[in-house]
Design a protein around this motif. Structure first.
Motif, short mmCIF file in Angstrom:
data_model
loop_
_atom_site.label_atom_id
_atom_site.label_comp_id
_atom_site.label_asym_id
_atom_site.label_seq_id
_atom_site.Cartn_x
_atom_site.Cartn_y
_atom_site.Cartn_z
N MET A 150 0.84 -1.20 0.00
CA MET A 150 0.00 0.00 0.00
C MET A 150 0.88 1.25 0.00
SD MET A 150 -2.91 1.06 2.83
CE MET A 150 -4.05 -0.22 2.35
N GLU A 151 0.46 2.26 -0.76
CA GLU A 151 1.19 3.53 -0.82
C GLU A 151 0.56 4.50 0.17
OE1 GLU A 151 3.80 3.73 -2.68
OE2 GLU A 151 3.56 2.14 -4.17
N ILE A 152 1.34 4.93 1.16
CA ILE A 152 0.81 5.78 2.24
C ILE A 152 1.61 7.07 2.32
CG2 ILE A 152 0.47 5.98 4.73
CD1 ILE A 152 -0.08 3.03 4.86
N LEU A 153 0.88 8.17 2.45
CA LEU A 153 1.48 9.48 2.76
C LEU A 153 1.10 9.82 4.19
CD1 LEU A 153 2.85 12.19 2.00
CD2 LEU A 153 0.60 12.97 1.21
N ASP A 154 2.09 9.98 5.06
CA ASP A 154 1.85 10.40 6.44
C ASP A 154 2.20 11.87 6.52
OD1 ASP A 154 1.85 10.83 9.22
OD2 ASP A 154 2.39 8.75 9.61
N LEU A 155 1.18 12.69 6.70
CA LEU A 155 1.31 14.15 6.56
C LEU A 155 1.35 14.81 7.94
CD1 LEU A 155 1.42 16.26 4.33
CD2 LEU A 155 -1.08 16.27 4.30
N GLY A 156 2.39 15.62 8.19
CA GLY A 156 2.62 16.13 9.52
C GLY A 156 3.03 14.98 10.43
N CYS A 157 3.97 14.19 9.93
CA CYS A 157 4.28 12.87 10.49
C CYS A 157 5.13 12.90 11.74
CB CYS A 157 5.02 12.05 9.43
SG CYS A 157 6.54 12.85 8.85
N GLY A 192 7.54 9.86 13.20
CA GLY A 192 7.09 8.56 12.72
C GLY A 192 6.22 7.74 13.64
N THR A 193 5.45 8.38 14.52
CA THR A 193 4.61 7.63 15.45
C THR A 193 3.59 6.75 14.73
OG1 THR A 193 4.89 9.26 17.20
CG2 THR A 193 2.94 7.88 17.34
N THR A 194 3.09 7.20 13.59
CA THR A 194 2.21 6.34 12.78
C THR A 194 2.92 5.83 11.53
OG1 THR A 194 1.24 8.39 11.88
CG2 THR A 194 0.00 7.25 13.59
N ALA A 195 3.93 6.52 11.05
CA ALA A 195 4.62 6.09 9.83
C ALA A 195 5.39 4.79 10.04
CB ALA A 195 5.58 7.18 9.36
N LEU A 196 6.08 4.65 11.17
CA LEU A 196 6.83 3.42 11.39
C LEU A 196 5.93 2.19 11.51
CD1 LEU A 196 9.28 5.42 11.96
CD2 LEU A 196 10.14 3.58 13.42
N PRO A 197 4.84 2.24 12.30
CA PRO A 197 3.96 1.07 12.34
C PRO A 197 3.39 0.70 10.97
CG PRO A 197 3.47 2.53 14.17
CD PRO A 197 4.44 3.26 13.28
N ALA A 198 3.07 1.70 10.15
CA ALA A 198 2.54 1.41 8.81
C ALA A 198 3.60 0.73 7.95
CB ALA A 198 2.06 2.70 8.15
N ALA A 199 4.83 1.20 8.03
CA ALA A 199 5.91 0.59 7.26
C ALA A 199 6.21 -0.83 7.74
CB ALA A 199 7.17 1.45 7.34
N ARG A 200 6.10 -1.06 9.03
CA ARG A 200 6.34 -2.42 9.56
C ARG A 200 5.30 -3.41 9.04
NH1 ARG A 200 7.15 0.32 14.84
NH2 ARG A 200 9.39 0.56 15.15
N LEU A 201 4.13 -2.91 8.66
CA LEU A 201 3.10 -3.77 8.09
C LEU A 201 3.30 -3.98 6.59
CD1 LEU A 201 -0.04 -2.42 9.98
CD2 LEU A 201 1.11 -4.62 10.34
N GLY A 202 4.36 -3.42 6.03
CA GLY A 202 4.69 -3.66 4.63
C GLY A 202 4.28 -2.58 3.66
N ALA A 203 3.67 -1.49 4.14
CA ALA A 203 3.30 -0.39 3.24
C ALA A 203 4.54 0.40 2.84
CB ALA A 203 2.30 0.53 3.93
N ASN A 204 4.47 1.02 1.68
CA ASN A 204 5.48 1.99 1.27
C ASN A 204 5.05 3.35 1.78
OD1 ASN A 204 6.92 0.04 -0.26
ND2 ASN A 204 5.43 0.26 -1.91
N VAL A 205 5.83 3.96 2.64
CA VAL A 205 5.39 5.15 3.37
C VAL A 205 6.32 6.32 3.10
CG1 VAL A 205 4.77 6.11 5.62
CG2 VAL A 205 4.48 3.65 5.20
N LEU A 206 5.71 7.44 2.76
CA LEU A 206 6.42 8.72 2.68
C LEU A 206 5.91 9.60 3.81
CD1 LEU A 206 8.26 10.82 1.28
CD2 LEU A 206 6.28 11.47 -0.12
N GLY A 207 6.79 10.00 4.72
CA GLY A 207 6.43 10.91 5.78
C GLY A 207 6.84 12.32 5.42
N VAL A 208 5.92 13.27 5.55
CA VAL A 208 6.20 14.67 5.22
C VAL A 208 5.91 15.53 6.45
CG1 VAL A 208 5.51 16.65 3.79
CG2 VAL A 208 5.73 14.37 2.76
N ASP A 209 6.86 16.37 6.81
CA ASP A 209 6.67 17.25 7.96
C ASP A 209 7.35 18.58 7.70
OD1 ASP A 209 5.71 16.66 11.05
OD2 ASP A 209 7.15 18.31 10.93
#
Length: 291
Positions: free
Chosen positions: A58-65, A68-85
């Protein structure tokens, strides 16, 4: 990092950091060290991501990340995550955490929630913004940008603090505001994102159908292995809004009064023990589906 996420999410423009519009929030969030506050929020961040049915690829954008409080758990589940802050220090901290965790499917970069010029149209399956994009100026632009980057059938999930709510963070912001100078003309309070009617107005203006917007209150827990006054110290020393409040209160000779008011708040809301702080803060959970 798999090439897929960068080829699909990013346009060919120059990096986000090269053309950021002026944003007064940058100084606010770089002023302290939000990683110290985020340490109290990790467990609830993991629980929130676990509820979103994140799947590998899954492609995820974590905005105001943040870091990585939510970005890291999402990536650990296998999603491709871009965090922007907006805060460079939090971006650096997030990339360090991703590296330490060996998460090659996660990257953090600097950017503004109201101007995501380098994120391609309809390139994201899920936008997550938990207490992040709500603080960005130009909320109508923020809503339009989130809707723009989400694919049809994709979702936007926001967590926003609720104005006048009796629980922790809304009260911290209310108390802090009472000790600081009034905001500049034209300022739009971040907690307007915690008002369902306002949320609906913003996303409908961005093209979302009313039936595709869901809002409901939910609890978010702050946990600290120490007494409430110790957690208050983290907010006093590392959280931008409270840092500003204490600086203004010190200039006016009111710092002791601010400390006492916040200490009473933390003590009264603690559901842990004398040396173990557990405080719930109610937020508005917003889920938007793009048709």
């Amino acid at each position: 990092m798999p090439l897929k996420i960068w080829n699909s999410m990013m346009t060919t423009h120059s990096p986000v950091t090269a053309a950021l519009p002026a944003n007064p929030n940058k100084a606010l969030w770089e002023k302290g060290d939000f990683t110290r506050i985020a340490a109290c929020m990790r467990e609830s961040g993991e629980e929130l991501i676990a509820s979103l049915e994140v799947t590998p690829g899954m492609e995820i954008l974590d905005l105001g990340c943040g870091d990585g409080t939510t970005a890291l758990p999402a990536a650990r589940l296998g999603a491709n995550v871009l965090g922007v802050d907006i805060a460079a220090n939090l971006v650096a901290a997030g990339n360090a955490r991703a590296g330490q965790a060996g998460l090659h499917n996660l990257r953090f970069q600097e950017g503004d929630a109201s101007c995501l010029g380098d994120v391609a149209d309809e390139s994201v399956d899920l936008v997550v913004s938990i207490f992040g994009a709500m603080f960005a100026p130009k909320p109508l632009d923020v809503a339009r940008e989130m809707v723009r980057v989400v694919r049809p059938g994709g979702r936007i999930v926001m967590g926003n603090w609720i104005p006048r709510d009796p629980t922790l963070v809304a009260q911290i912001l209310r108390i802090s505001a009472a000790y600081t100078p009034p905001p500049p003309e034209g300022f739009v309070s971040p907690v307007t994102w915690g008002v369902e009617a306002t949320v609906r107005e913003r996303f409908e203006a961005a093209g979302i159908r009313p039936d595709d917007i869901s809002c409901k209150p939910a609890p978010y827990y702050f946990r600290h292995p120490g007494p409430p006054v110790e957690m208050l110290g983290l907010f006093r020393d590392y959280y931008g809004p409270t840092m500003n409040a204490f600086e203004a209160a010190s200039r006016a000779g009111n710092a002791d009064a601010l400390q006492a008011e916040l200490a009473a708040l933390f003590e009264s809301q603690n559901k842990g023990g004398a040396d173990d702080t557990v405080i719930a803060a109610t937020y508005l959970r917003v889920i938007v589906t793009k048709a």
